[in-house]
Design a protein around this motif. Structure first.
Motif, short mmCIF file in Angstrom:
data_model
loop_
_atom_site.label_atom_id
_atom_site.label_comp_id
_atom_site.label_asym_id
_atom_site.label_seq_id
_atom_site.Cartn_x
_atom_site.Cartn_y
_atom_site.Cartn_z
N ALA A 154 0.81 -1.22 0.00
CA ALA A 154 0.00 0.00 0.00
C ALA A 154 0.84 1.26 0.00
O ALA A 154 0.52 2.24 -0.68
N GLY A 155 1.93 1.28 0.77
CA GLY A 155 2.73 2.50 0.87
C GLY A 155 3.29 2.95 -0.46
O GLY A 155 3.17 4.12 -0.83
N CYS A 156 3.89 2.02 -1.19
CA CYS A 156 4.47 2.38 -2.49
C CYS A 156 3.39 2.73 -3.50
O CYS A 156 3.55 3.66 -4.30
N HIS A 157 2.29 1.98 -3.47
CA HIS A 157 1.23 2.22 -4.46
C HIS A 157 0.55 3.57 -4.25
O HIS A 157 -0.06 4.09 -5.19
N ARG A 158 0.67 4.14 -3.07
CA ARG A 158 0.11 5.46 -2.84
C ARG A 158 0.76 6.50 -3.76
O ARG A 158 0.12 7.46 -4.19
N SER A 159 2.04 6.28 -4.08
CA SER A 159 2.75 7.18 -4.99
C SER A 159 2.73 6.70 -6.42
O SER A 159 2.66 7.50 -7.37
N ILE A 160 2.80 5.38 -6.63
CA ILE A 160 2.88 4.83 -7.98
C ILE A 160 1.58 5.00 -8.75
O ILE A 160 1.58 5.39 -9.93
N ASP A 161 0.47 4.69 -8.11
CA ASP A 161 -0.79 4.55 -8.84
C ASP A 161 -1.34 5.84 -9.45
O ASP A 161 -1.90 5.79 -10.56
N PRO A 162 -1.22 7.01 -8.79
CA PRO A 162 -1.82 8.21 -9.40
C PRO A 162 -1.35 8.50 -10.83
O PRO A 162 -2.18 8.60 -11.73
N PRO A 163 -0.03 8.62 -11.10
CA PRO A 163 0.35 8.85 -12.50
C PRO A 163 0.02 7.67 -13.39
O PRO A 163 -0.31 7.84 -14.57
N GLY A 164 0.07 6.45 -12.84
CA GLY A 164 -0.28 5.28 -13.63
C GLY A 164 -1.73 5.28 -14.05
O GLY A 164 -2.06 4.98 -15.21
N PHE A 165 -2.63 5.63 -13.12
CA PHE A 165 -4.06 5.69 -13.46
C PHE A 165 -4.33 6.77 -14.50
O PHE A 165 -5.09 6.56 -15.45
N ALA A 166 -3.72 7.96 -14.32
CA ALA A 166 -3.96 9.05 -15.27
C ALA A 166 -3.50 8.68 -16.67
O ALA A 166 -4.14 9.04 -17.66
N LEU A 167 -2.41 7.93 -16.77
CA LEU A 167 -1.86 7.56 -18.08
C LEU A 167 -2.58 6.36 -18.70
O LEU A 167 -2.28 5.99 -19.84
N GLU A 168 -3.54 5.76 -17.99
CA GLU A 168 -4.31 4.67 -18.57
C GLU A 168 -5.18 5.15 -19.74
O GLU A 168 -5.66 4.34 -20.53
N SER A 169 -5.37 6.45 -19.85
CA SER A 169 -6.14 6.98 -20.98
C SER A 169 -5.37 6.91 -22.29
O SER A 169 -5.90 7.28 -23.34
N PHE A 170 -4.11 6.45 -22.22
CA PHE A 170 -3.30 6.29 -23.43
C PHE A 170 -2.98 4.82 -23.63
O PHE A 170 -2.61 4.12 -22.69
#
Length: 850
Positions: free
Chosen positions: A713-729
């Motif tokens: 959970a700790g790492c994913h708190r930082s990893i996931d936001p840019p990853g989710f936003a870039l899922e539109s590509f």
């Protein structure tokens, strides 16, 4: 084989000399650093009170044991452990939120003492040995150096050398650039190939002009009968579908380059629309790429626009470097490459390109002998060898027999060639003079004659054995090019002398040896002056050779070197092609070059109101009214999701696996490459997430379960936001609202090239919303971009760090942190402009010291 045996002793001597020198100059980084007892006690007291409960014994959290950690900072891995502790406590990540927290005074005292201790230890090591380990050129630098040294701008030898090691993301770091006997043997091979290409062995051929009208090609009728891709159009041959001319060597069968050199190529062509047997004006512009094919290699020579009608016929006129045996082929990038011959032409509607004529002229020689030969032998005359010449016959040169894929390397037939040899005035004296002159340029510093005594003796022994002058000199030149003085940067602890500074500056911005102006400034002792350095950086960034820095730095920092390691699935992404791939890389290079030229701030890594694109990228990005193959600056629509580096197709492709995307992969990439926060590897017992190509579940569904693990959970708190936003590509950088599926999903009402329906289906909706680490919510890429732009100082800090590692050949140490902070601070007034950052890196003491 006989030649190798004859020179075995010489090669062995080169190896022994090189390795002996290297061993003498190698140093150990181990230092005994004494920590103040009071500081030691404070550090241990804090850790015992706040961290020991979780980080001791066999079952220590994250397998990180503090009970075994010592404050002896003489070993690199132990120093890294203390850096990790420092960073986690400064960021407030340790102790964890649910644990008892130290007071603010306790935390501040601990951080201050540990900071002072680590800086002092790091600086002590740097003062003793320098922060940059003894390092050699990597293979990119080696190739560029040989190109500039020998005046062979198209020399290709890097693939002869083993891949270079990497550290901190770059292959310029000395600690990763090992040397072995295999490496030295490859240097011998590569240097011999370079000398061979530079040296004149045969008389110059006559320049020729080969002109071919497409309609008079004797083989055209045969091809037309066999192929359904070619049609006659007036005085031209019309081409439909792919592959067309790339598989039709009949276009250029009447020409093969007689020697390596520059040639002038011309072709007249125009576009049209084939409509069931009728020839109509073209409905679009097309792109044509010229290739040179030799054996299994294909080199692009240039890409150009094709006129849309016969009235707008384009004459492409350009100069390209061709090698003996090259076959010139053309590929029309924008024609279809599927369904070849599946329908008769009178049932087929498709765009096409017509070719009227082709012409090649050359070789184009401004002087003879060429400059490459003069760099080694000066103005000594060349004469045909005869048995009466008084020296052994020069070796028979290897030439190319055949063209294109059928080309083979074979010895020239003696009855067909005149072997040339160099005629010196006084062989022994001239050999010594030529060696010294060559070594001064190769070593990038003054050279005393006695330094080359051993090399001269090798040359002299061959002259005494009546070998031809150029073959005797070959072993001398080769010894210089395999010498540590050539391969290694001559840096010593402390401030760099002006010659070493010229080296560092030139290999930073040009990936090659200093030019005459830099060496003259070094000789005068003025290069180290701040104003002189600034002028030289400006000059060098404005020089075309700075494109080497742009391409190499981006290739490593942004992973562009890996862009061809995955191939998008043909069913899921039928619109992907080589032209798009090439355009992706060209966009990123052009964008970074624009940032460098115009001193654009680091916010342009995340956002911009323009893009550097051509028609192919504009099509992918849904940007209207962009025509032509050339990359140019285009204003982005106000609602465009594009802007910055991270939404460019090249980045989106290298952060995907060719078939699917992963928010984890892309998010970790953004954190590491753009923000300088590398993500640790996941725990070994946590399974990887595999996207569902059947369209049954979304990646977000799987991640929700993944994030429920407290270890993740700790790492994913930082990893996931840019990853989710870039899922539109998607995988190739296109915008999407739904995933593509090979199984479940809705039919797609879309056709790609040749009016063929796509075979994928629309899967689940893409969800691009999320929550940033600071708690702010965002809906899509636009919202996250606004949040990330608030951290420009972090962007600048990362970019300055990357530039410093790349430029100095050393990883960032704890003592470098204040230096980077100062570089960033001095760049603030330019909004952390890229050009300003480069200047401030060069002006720093860290850049100017070993």
């Amino acid at each position: 084989m006989m030649k190798l045996k004859r020179h075995a002793t010489t090669y062995a001597k080169c190896l022994i000399v090189s390795f002996s020198w290297i061993c003498l100059h190698s140093t150990s980084r181990a230092d005994v650093f004494e920590v103040n007892p009071v500081q030691r006690a404070l550090i241990y007291d804090f850790l015992t009170e706040t961290c020991l409960d979780c980080h001791q014994g066999e079952f220590a959290e994250a397998n990180f044991r503090i009970d075994e950690l010592k404050v002896e900072l003489d070993e690199r891995h132990r120093f890294r452990d203390w850096e990790l502790i420092y960073d986690r406590i400064v960021k407030g990540e340790m102790p964890p939120e649910d644990a008892e927290q130290p007071s603010a005074d306790q935390r501040e005292s601990f951080v201050q003492v540990l900071d002072q201790t680590l800086v002092a230890a790091s600086r002590a090591s740097q003062q003793n040995h320098g922060r940059t380990q003894f390092r050699r050129m990597n293979r990119v630098e080696y190739e560029h150096t040989l190109r500039d040294l020998l005046s062979l701008p198209e020399l290709e030898v890097r693939e002869m050398l083993p891949p270079d090691g990497e550290a901190s993301g770059f292959d310029t770091v000395g600690s990763a650039l090992e040397l072995s006997y295999v490496q030295i043997a490859r240097y011998l091979q590569a240097s011999n190939a370079a000398i061979d290409e530079a040296m004149v062995k045969l008389p110059p051929p006559e320049a020729t002009r080969t002109f071919l009208e497409a309609k008079t090609n004797g083989r055209f009728s045969q091809v037309l009968n066999k192929r359904k891709e070619a049609v006659p159009i007036g005085n031209a041959v019309g081409l439909l579908r792919q592959p067309n001319t790339a598989q039709a060597p009949w276009w250029w069968s009447k020409f093969a380059p007689p020697i390596d050199g520059y040639y002038r190529l011309r072709m007249k062509t125009f576009g049209f629309l084939w409509d069931r047997g009728k020839v109509l004006p073209a409905d679009r512009k097309h792109a044509v790429t010229f290739h040179a094919v030799l054996g299994t290699t294909k080199r692009p020579l240039g890409t150009f626009d094709v006129g849309s009608t016969s009235d707008e016929a384009s004459i492409h006129d350009f100069t390209a470097y061709l090698r003996q045996g090259d076959q010139i082929q053309i590929w029309f990038e924008t024609l279809d490459d599927r369904n070849k011959g599946q329908r008769e032409l009178d049932e087929y509607t498709a765009p096409g390109v017509a070719v009227e004529w082709l012409e090649v002229e050359g070789p184009l020689q401004s002087q003879w002998p060429p400059e490459s030969h003069r760099r080694m032998f000066g103005d000594f005359p060349l004469e045909p060898w005869t048995p009466e010449s008084g020296v052994e016959r020069p070796p028979v040169p290897i030439i190319v027999n055949g063209v294109g894929k059928r080309a083979q390397y074979e010895p020239a037939k003696l009855n067909n060639v005149d072997l040339l040899h160099v005629i010196p005035d006084e062989p022994a004296a001239d050999a010594r003079k030529l060696l010294v002159d060559f070594a001064r340029r190769a070593f990038r510093r003054p050279v005393q004659e006695e330094e080359l005594d051993d090399v001269y003796r090798l040359v002299k022994s061959k002259l005494d054995n009546k070998e031809s002058f150029q073959e005797a000199m070959r072993i001398g030149f080769q010894s210089v090019l395999c010498s540590p003085d050539f391969l290694y940067f001559q840096e010593h602890p402390g401030r760099l002398d002006d010659y070493a500074l010229a080296d560092r500056l030139s290999y930073f911005l040009w990936k090659s040896m200093p030019d005459q102006e830099l060496l003259q400034l070094a000789e005068s002792g003025r290069l180290n002056q701040s104003d002189v350095l600034r002028k030289q950086v400006e000059r060098m960034l404005d020089d075309p050779k700075s494109s080497r820095f742009v391409e190499d730095f981006c290739g490593q920092w942004l992973d562009l070197r890996e862009i061809t390691t995955t191939q998008p699935d043909e069913v899921l992404y039928p619109e992907f092609d080589q032209f798009l791939l090439d355009s992706m890389v060209r966009e990123t290079h052009a964008y970074f070059r624009t940032m460098l030229r115009d001193d654009l701030g680091v916010q342009h890594l995340i956002d911009s109101d323009f893009a550097m694109i051509n028609s192919r990228l504009a099509e992918l990005y849904d940007i209207p009214n962009v025509e032509g193959v050339q990359i140019r600056q285009i204003a982005l629509p106000t609602d465009s999701p594009r802007g910055g580096l991270w939404t460019q197709a090249s980045i989106l492709k290298v952060t995907a696996n060719g078939t699917t995307t992963s928010p984890v992969t892309r998010g970790a990439w953004v954190l590491d490459r753009i923000y300088g926060e590398p993500v640790p590897l996941p725990p070994a017992n946590v399974p990887a997430i595999e996207p569902d190509l059947r369209g049954a579940t979304t990646i977000r569904d799987q991640l929700e379960k993944h994030r429920s693990d407290t270890a993740c959970a700790g790492c994913h708190r930082s990893i996931d936001p840019p990853g989710f936003a870039l899922e539109s590509f998607d995988v190739i950088g296109g915008w999407r609202g739904r995933y593509r599926s090979l199984g479940e999903g809705d039919p797609v009402k879309r056709k790609i090239k040749d009016d063929q329906p796509v075979r994928y289906r629309w899967g689940p909706l893409v969800e691009s919303h999320g929550v940033a680490p600071n708690g702010r919510q965002f809906d899509d890429i636009h919202g996250l971009r606004e949040i990330l732009l608030l951290q420009q100082n972090k962007l600048a800090h990362n970019l300055a760090s990357r530039l410093l590692v790349y430029a100095t050949g050393a990883e960032i140490e704890f003592a470098d942190r204040p230096v980077i902070a100062e570089i960033v601070k001095k760049s603030h007034s330019s909004h952390y402009g890229l050009r300003t950052l480069v200047h401030n890196v060069v002006q720093s003491d860290t850049f100017q010291m070993k």
